[in-house]
Design a protein around this motif. Structure first.
Motif: not given
Length: 356
Positions: A240, A243, A272, A275-276, A278-280, A282, A319
């Motif tokens: 993670a 990024g 999960e 990932g949530n 990182l995706r949503h 910020d 998620g």
């Protein structure tokens, strides 16, 4: 009505109508004592006050405890006791006609109450039987649903494993062979200008090979040995962090004492959650913490991202639903704390056996 009074009334009705199967002798003793008390009291009140209505107490109890036949038996005893008492008071040739009419009316009323009560009890028993049957059906349905959900997850795990093996064995080997061929081309080009471009192609292929292996490794994690759980979570934090955010992992406590499949589910929950974020969310920082205590294993994933509102929390996105479902499958609890602009903290607690 007062709640305490309601509870007392429900208890009293239940006690009166509950079948006396645990101690029939004691129940018969209570009925005889009540019957005798009413008969004696009715005799001593004489012509002033009639206590015939009080025979309803043993009649109702006998019907509720032993059925309608016992209720009719107590009715017969009550009528006999009333006749004997009237004969003693009036003498056989001086009993007023109204007394016989009152006796007949009391008998009809007692029989009606016994019939009505027996019908109500039969209805209650049928209702309880239907409730029990429905409860058993629901329990079996829940168990079947849990079994199907676990089978679906197992099938998904097998499918991920198959894809992971394909990536590792087929695509990985193909990329490795391609990289070797490209490296051979670099050597053949020697000092030519095209050699640098060929070398860049080799580097890109090697990066693709590395990514394919990492992806295959993640898909192949059906079970994680307890002693490897911390290592896998550390690798997740490092991945993670590539990024451009700060991702940290920390652990404390004794050795983990849960099954490998449970460790895999914990890793998937952390995966999960990360990932949530990182995706949503910020975020600028993600912290993964594993705390092993004597009777509990606690996994915490916290980020400093944007969080989400209460309405979103009540809706539980996909998620969160997946994480909650995984936690439920292994007997763990899943909670989260979040607010808009204040990040999200997800806490998973799994009971574990104490380490010796």
């Amino acid at each position: 009505m007062n709640p305490d009074r309601n509870r007392f009334i429900r208890w009293l009705i239940g006690a009166c109508l509950r079948p006396a199967v645990s101690d029939p002798k004691a129940a018969y003793g209570v009925l005889l004592a009540l019957f005798g008390a009413v008969a004696v009291a009715n005799h001593f009140t004489g012509l002033i006050i009639s206590l015939t209505i009080c025979y309803l107490v043993p009649i109702v109890l006998a019907t509720g405890w032993f059925g309608w036949k016992s209720g009719i038996g107590v009715i017969v005893l009550s009528i006999v006791a009333r006749i004997v008492d009237d004969l003693i008071v009036y003498r056989p040739n001086h009993v007023p006609i109204r007394t016989w009419w009152g006796l007949l009316a009391s008998t009809i009323m007692f029989l009606f109450i016994v019939g009505l009560l027996d019908a109500l009890l039969e209805f209650q028993r049928e209702l309880e039987a239907k409730v029990d049957a429905r409860t058993n059906e629901l329990r079996e349905s829940v168990l079947e649903r849990g079994r199907l959900e676990r089978e679906i997850l197992d099938a998904g795990a097998r499918e991920r494993s198959a894809i992971g093996r394909e990536l590792h064995d087929e695509l990985g080997q193909h990329l490795t062979a391609t990289a070797l061929a490209a490296q051979t081309l670099v050597q053949q080009l020697g000092e030519r200008p095209e050699a640098s471009k060929a070398q860049a192609i080799v580097r890109w292929i090697e990066e693709g090979t590395d990514k394919a292996r990492k992806l295959a490794r993640g898909l192949l994690l059906e079970e994680i040995e307890p002693q490897r759980l911390a290592k896998e979570l550390r690798e997740l934090a490092l991945s993670a962090g590539r990024g451009g955010i700060r991702a940290r992992f920390g652990s404390r406590g004794p050795a983990v004492a849960v099954e490998g499949s449970d460790c895999a589910h914990l890793f998937r929950i952390a995966q999960e959650a990360v990932g949530n974020a990182l995706r949503h969310a910020d975020p600028e920082c993600i912290d993964i913490t594993l705390v092993s205590e004597e009777h509990e294993l606690c996994l915490v994933i916290q980020d400093d991202g944007r969080g989400f509102a209460a309405s979103q929390r009540e809706g539980e996105g996909r998620g969160l639903h997946i994480m909650r479902h995984r936690a439920k499958l292994i007997g763990a609890s899943l909670d989260w704390v979040t607010a808009p602009g204040e990040g999200t903290k997800i806490i998973c607690r799994l009971p574990q056996a104490p380490t010796l």
